[in-house]
Motif scaffolding. Structure first.
Motif, short mmCIF file in Angstrom:
data_model
loop_
_atom_site.label_atom_id
_atom_site.label_comp_id
_atom_site.label_asym_id
_atom_site.label_seq_id
_atom_site.Cartn_x
_atom_site.Cartn_y
_atom_site.Cartn_z
N THR A 25 0.84 -1.21 0.00
CA THR A 25 0.00 0.00 0.00
C THR A 25 0.87 1.25 0.00
OG1 THR A 25 -1.53 -1.25 1.34
CG2 THR A 25 -1.96 1.09 1.16
N TYR A 26 1.92 1.21 0.81
CA TYR A 26 2.83 2.35 0.90
C TYR A 26 3.43 2.69 -0.46
CZ TYR A 26 7.47 4.44 1.70
OH TYR A 26 8.60 5.20 1.62
N SER A 201 9.97 5.72 -2.14
CA SER A 201 10.20 4.57 -1.27
C SER A 201 11.40 4.79 -0.36
CB SER A 201 10.39 3.28 -2.09
OG SER A 201 9.14 2.82 -2.55
N ARG A 204 11.22 2.04 2.48
CA ARG A 204 10.93 0.65 2.14
C ARG A 204 11.77 -0.27 3.03
NH1 ARG A 204 11.72 -1.17 -3.96
NH2 ARG A 204 10.12 0.41 -4.31
N LYS A 209 7.62 -0.28 8.00
CA LYS A 209 6.30 -0.44 7.39
C LYS A 209 5.34 -1.14 8.34
CE LYS A 209 6.17 -1.85 3.06
NZ LYS A 209 6.59 -2.53 1.81
N THR A 214 0.90 3.69 7.77
CA THR A 214 1.21 3.88 6.36
C THR A 214 1.04 5.34 5.94
OG1 THR A 214 0.46 1.64 5.94
CG2 THR A 214 0.66 3.07 4.03
N VAL A 218 3.76 7.64 4.00
CA VAL A 218 3.45 8.21 2.69
C VAL A 218 3.66 9.72 2.72
CG1 VAL A 218 1.58 8.65 1.02
CG2 VAL A 218 1.85 6.37 2.04
#
Ligand SMILES: [Zn+2]
Length: 300
Positions: A25-26, A201, A204, A209, A214, A218
């Motif tokens: 989703t991120y 990202s 990441r 995460k 989230t 974001v």
């Protein structure tokens, strides 16, 4: 038939395992933000290279028409289910190295998470250049070998390949990471002028995460994306460029869009619409048309 080799997602459940249930989703939301920042307000005809199951396609709202191109027919069938049948979308199964389109056709092209699978990236980028109009816009995402994680692993001796050298690294079969300077050089040599670079990202990292909401990741990623103008140390980079020269401008695509296709084997044009296939007037090959998907991978 295809040379260089193509990474084929035929029959893959990539969309559901990697995106829908894969904890991405991120990544998906940061891509949506980047596209919003890079896409023009409007345009006539867009080529989406490696469209897959059409995850990003609804984000190209400014364009009158979108050609979804993928090597995998089953991915395009999933995209059809997602997007529905409408004149706005044209589905094409074809090889990026042999695009079945006439020169100078598209106002814009996107290639997201696709170069990652290209054994011959310059050849694929050259095809994009060929089918874009002069002044055409190109949004390219590439996997960056010069990312912080790779640099740390290299310094700690946990990774043999050098993230600082310009050549691509194939870390798994048909999975390549690229150096930002190599990408800039290739685009420059092809006549693209880079207008904007965003890094994505930044967070990441599995642990982050899991423990940070989230929405927060974001938000901070969206702020940091702009630092891509100065340095690129994230695993994913978006580059917006414009074709400064190019093939002579041709009139916008007529309603009968069959005229935009050409034979990928011999360049024959225009192809003759026989409903179940498109016939090449020069070499006689037949390119299948089935359930709204134009198939240029292998002739019938
Ligand atoms: Zn032909």
């Amino acid at each position: 038939m295809t040379n260089p080799p193509v990474c084929d997602y035929e029959g893959s459940d990539y969309q559901s395992t990697f995106w829908d249930q894969g904890g991405r989703t991120y990544e998906d939301r940061t891509e949506a933000i980047a596209l919003q920042r890079l896409l023009p307000a409007g345009g006539h005809l867009l080529l989406e290279l490696g469209a897959g199951a059409g995850r990003n396609t609804p984000r190209y709202i400014g364009f009158d028409r979108v050609v979804l191109l993928d090597y995998s027919r089953s991915q395009l069938e999933q995209a059809q289910q997602r997007l529905g049948s409408s004149d706005r979308y044209i589905y094409v199964a074809a090889d990026v190295y042999r695009l079945p389109f006439v020169d100078g056709l598209f106002d814009g092209a996107t290639m997201i998470r696709v170069l990652h699978h290209m054994a011959d990236a310059p050849q694929a980028l050259g095809q994009v250049r060929r089918v874009l109009k002069p002044g055409g816009l190109f949004i390219l995402e590439f996997a960056n070998k010069l990312n912080l994680k790779a640099i740390l692993r290299y310094w700690l001796g946990r990774q043999t390949w050098n993230p600082f050298t310009p050549e691509p690294v194939e870390f798994a079969k048909l999975n390549f990471d690229f150096h930002p300077v190599a990408i800039r050089d290739w685009l420059g040599e092809l006549g693209f002028a880079i207008e904007k670079t965003l890094t994505l990202s930044h967070f990441r990292v599995g642990l982050l995460k899991r423990i940070v909401p989230t929405g927060l990741l974001v938000f901070f990623d969206s702020l940091l994306q702009w630092t891509g103008a100065w340095w690129q140390l994230t695993p994913s980079v978006f580059v917006k460029s414009r074709l400064e020269t190019g093939s002579p401008r041709r009139p916008d695509v007529p309603v009968d869009f069959i005229s935009m296709f050409k034979c990928p084997d011999c360049g024959g044009h225009p192809l003759v619409d026989k409903k179940t296939y498109l016939g090449c007037p020069s070499c006689g090959k037949k390119w299948g048309v089935k359930d709204g998907i134009y198939d240029f991978r292998q002739p019938l």
